[in-house]
Enzyme design. Structure first.
Site, PDB file in Angstrom:
ATOM      1  CG  ASP A  79       0.252  -2.755   3.612  1.00 32.92           C
ATOM      2  OD1 ASP A  79       1.192  -2.231   2.988  1.00 32.92           O
ATOM      3  OD2 ASP A  79      -0.098  -2.379   4.756  1.00 32.92           O
TER       4      ASP A  79
ATOM      5  CB  CYS B  72      11.851   6.027   0.800  1.00 33.19           C
ATOM      6  SG  CYS B  72      10.659   5.770   2.129  1.00 33.19           S
TER       7      CYS B  72
ATOM      8  CB  ALA C  64      -0.918  -0.009   1.212  1.00 32.14           C
ATOM      9  N   PRO C  65       0.420   2.322  -0.667  1.00 32.08           N
ATOM     10  CG  PRO C  65       0.399   4.527  -1.483  1.00 32.08           C
ATOM     11  CD  PRO C  65       1.235   3.564  -0.669  1.00 32.08           C
TER      12      PRO C  65
ATOM     13  N   GLY D  69       1.313   2.062  -5.651  1.00 31.33           N
ATOM     14  CA  GLY D  69       1.970   2.580  -6.848  1.00 31.33           C
ATOM     15  C   GLY D  69       2.782   1.526  -7.575  1.00 31.33           C
ATOM     16  CE  LYS D  70       8.393   0.944  -4.605  1.00 33.94           C
ATOM     17  NZ  LYS D  70       7.698   2.018  -3.860  1.00 33.94           N
TER      18      LYS D  70
END
Length: 447
Positions: free
Chosen positions: A267, A362, A248-249, A251-252
């Site tokens: 998730d 990240c 989540a959310p 994108g990948k």
């Protein structure tokens, strides 16, 4: 309420929730925007004020404190957040003094604990309006705004000069990057953006995302250019089985599904899985979804590829999440590294022989990136590092470690393809600069 007061009150309460209660910016903003019934421009204004305060708190406090004869209590009422928000509007957002000062005084009067300080609010902010802009250039924004422990870690990992550049870039507002399902050049032209060498579309203009062409039709989704790289580094995934852990959310997951993979998205939080499902539905994409702990999930099968984007300190995303500067602590790194290690070992069990494990984070800290993967390889000899090469998916050589791992920094900027957005007026080009700090390692399980 006078025009603009509701947005400023919501902003102040978001600031107080983060600084005084330790709540996340996004959670606090969602609650306050709903409580005040903010829409459109008011919501954007409140978000901008609150984010600017969190990003520039050190400079704002240095100037306000220099005008005080004795220190103020900063955590017992809304007084200090009101002053910070007012000073941010005057010094960084160039808002009209009569509006910023007048509405701050109104806010003080409306708060029971701050009401008897309304004359002080008026006097302090008027002085900021008169003198603050001249005092600001003499302040060291990086030293004042970036926590000392964080600068120390960056110096240890990257050296003093690069740490300084990371700090300066982290204080800038991030541009808006989107991933598109098809024809990025056409969408760049339609949205007034430009196509990056990595394939993302970068927009310089702001505005409400939901109102932009293509959003409701599911043509694109918001995703920083750096965050879009890991899924691309998995190569041709058409027809392959891929599990996206900590998805989540989504994108990948959306990238992998769009590229033709058969995706299972997992998730820990059922609420986050629900949000992922809503995002996929808007995009007209589908994936199998699972709410489970990735550190314990053990299906009776393996996958061609596993993408693991681990929970981390997220220090590479400060531009978009300035509350990280105020909420994260040095001790968080060790606690999260332990979780990452557990997730990595479990993820490895899901990879079929010859399959790929793509680990990413990240965080800018090597303990969550390079050193985490080095320790994993010591424990798991059957996995070899598959080096990422310059030029692959638009990756620049300076984004790669000596071992071929991806390491983007906030001051790195993907090259721009020719387009009208690169011809922005002087002073506007900085809206196209930077990307999230990201780490990724590509590991292949030997047959």
């Amino acid at each position: 309420m006078p025009p603009g007061l509701a947005a400023r009150e919501a902003a102040v309460r978001v600031i107080a929730a983060v600084l005084n209660e330790g709540r996340s910016f996004e959670a606090a903003a969602a609650k306050q925007f709903e409580d005040y019934g903010l829409e459109g421009r008011d919501r954007g204004l409140a978000r901008l004020i609150a984010a600017t305060v969190l990003r520039r708190q050190g400079e704002l406090e240095a100037i306000l404190d220099s005008y005080l004869q004795k220190p103020l209590q900063k955590q017992k009422s809304l007084l200090w957040p009101i002053l910070l928000a007012g000073a941010a509007q005057l010094l960084f957002l160039q808002m009209p003094p009569h509006a910023a000062v007048g509405l701050a005084v109104d806010q003080a009067r409306r708060d029971r604990q701050a009401a008897h300080f309304n004359k002080l609010v008026n006097a302090l902010l008027r002085r900021v309006s008169r003198e603050g802009a001249e005092a600001l250039p003499a302040l060291d924004g990086v030293a004042l705004n970036i926590p000392q422990w964080l600068m120390t870690r960056w110096r240890e990992n990257y050296g003093a000069d690069t740490a300084r550049k990371i700090g300066a870039a982290s204080l800038a507002e991030a541009p808006l990057d989107i991933s598109v399902k098809s024809d990025p050049q056409a969408w760049a032209e339609k949205l007034g953006g430009t196509v990056l060498a990595t394939g993302s579309v970068r927009l310089a203009a702001g505005g409400r995302i939901e109102d932009m062409p293509g959003f409701s039709e599911g043509a694109w989704w918001v995703q920083d250019a750096a965050a879009a790289l890991p899924a691309k580094l998995m190569g041709d995934v058409r027809g392959k089985s891929i599990v996206d852990l900590c998805a989540a959310p989504g994108g990948k997951t959306a990238q992998l599904v769009s590229a033709g993979a058969e995706v299972t998205a997992l998730d820990l939080s059922p609420q986050r899985i629900e949000r992922l499902q809503q995002n996929l539905a808007r995009l007209g994409l589908s994936a199998e979804t699972v709410a489970a702990d990735a550190g314990e999930w053990a299906p009776e099968r393996t996958f061609d590829g596993v993408l693991l984007d681990v929970p981390c300190t997220a220090t590479g995303t400060i531009r978009r999440h300035p509350d990280i500067l105020r909420l994260k602590r040095l001790e968080d790194i060790a606690a999260l590294a332990e979780i990452q290690s557990r997730l990595l070992d479990q993820a490895a069990k899901l990879v079929a022989p010859g399959g790929m494990l793509l680990y990413c984070t990240c965080s800018l800290d090597a303990e969550e990136g390079e050193r985490q993967v080095a320790r994993f390889r010591e424990r798991n000899a059957q996995f070899r590092l598959a080096p990422i090469k310059a030029g692959e998916s638009g990756v620049a050589a300076e984004w790669l470690t000596a071992r071929g791992e991806l390491r983007t920094l906030p001051f790195h900027t993907p090259s721009l393809t020719p387009g009208h957005a690169t011809e922005l007026p002087t002073g506007e080009q900085d809206k196209l600069v930077g990307m999230d700090g990201f780490y990724a390692a590509r590991l292949v399980r030997q047959s």
